[in-house]
Design a protein around this motif. Structure first.
Motif, mmCIF file in Angstrom:
data_model
loop_
_atom_site.group_PDB
_atom_site.id
_atom_site.type_symbol
_atom_site.label_atom_id
_atom_site.label_comp_id
_atom_site.label_asym_id
_atom_site.label_seq_id
_atom_site.Cartn_x
_atom_site.Cartn_y
_atom_site.Cartn_z
ATOM 1 N N CYS A 52 -1.980 51.283 27.883
ATOM 2 C CA CYS A 52 -1.781 52.166 29.037
ATOM 3 C C CYS A 52 -2.968 52.022 29.980
ATOM 4 N N HIS A 54 -4.038 54.081 32.060
ATOM 5 C CA HIS A 54 -4.734 55.328 32.355
ATOM 6 C C HIS A 54 -6.061 55.405 31.606
ATOM 7 N N HIS A 56 -6.529 53.445 28.640
ATOM 8 C CA HIS A 56 -6.601 52.274 27.775
ATOM 9 C C HIS A 56 -6.254 52.560 26.325
ATOM 10 N N ARG A 57 -5.177 53.291 26.130
ATOM 11 C CA ARG A 57 -4.675 53.555 24.783
ATOM 12 C C ARG A 57 -3.325 52.870 24.613
ATOM 13 N N CYS A 76 3.694 57.132 27.614
ATOM 14 C CA CYS A 76 2.472 57.060 26.813
ATOM 15 C C CYS A 76 2.285 58.396 26.108
ATOM 16 N N HIS A 79 -1.182 61.061 27.297
ATOM 17 C CA HIS A 79 -1.138 62.078 28.355
ATOM 18 C C HIS A 79 0.227 62.122 29.047
HETATM 19 S S1 FES Z 1 -3.891 57.046 28.109
HETATM 20 FE FE1 FES Z 1 -1.803 56.782 28.574
HETATM 21 S S2 FES Z 1 -1.317 58.486 29.777
HETATM 22 FE FE2 FES Z 1 -3.435 58.707 29.423
#
Ligand code: FES
Length: 123
Positions: A52, A54, A56-57, A76, A79
């Motif tokens: 992701c 956002h 980085h997960r 994701c 969040h």
């Molecule tokens: S890490 Fe994916 S939405 Fe925040």
């Protein structure tokens, strides 16, 4: 008879992918370790680097799922940012327009393969 390119990397049978919400594979991409998401959506297989943009997960980092409750968007689990499954484009305001990195796939005789030149399949 079609000859398979030696650089194709087998993922799984298409029929298997159609019966599960998604699968992941450990890969290296340009020598960097990564995880690949692979899923079936609206009659086709898709794959993206499971990362992701956002924070980085991996999309499934908090939950063993990659789709939202409607089944129409990737989501994701960190969040809740959502992505178009066909383009990987983020639909959430913070990352609007950014895209998950797509990985090329190829189907041959019922089997699904990665067709990326700089990808190594680790499992
Ligand atoms: S890490 Fe994916 S939405 Fe925040």
């Amino acid at each position: 008879m079609t000859v398979l390119h030696p650089k194709l990397k087998a993922i799984c049978p298409v029929a298997q992918l159609q019966q599960q919400p998604f699968t992941t594979r450990n890969i290296t991409l340009k020598n960097q370790p990564a995880s690949a998401l692979v899923f079936w959506f609206d009659g086709s297989a898709y794959s993206y680097v499971n990362h992701c943009m956002h924070m980085h997960r991996p999309l499934n980092c908090e939950q063993d799922a990659i789709f939202d409750e409607t089944g129409n968007y990737l989501r994701c689990s960190m969040h809740g940012f959502i992505f178009d499954p066909k383009t990987g484009e983020c639909q959430s305001p913070v990352c609007l327009g950014q895209r998950l990195q797509a990985l090329r796939l190829q189907e041959h005789e019922g089997m699904l393969y990665f067709a990326e030149k700089h990808l190594t399949l680790l499992d």
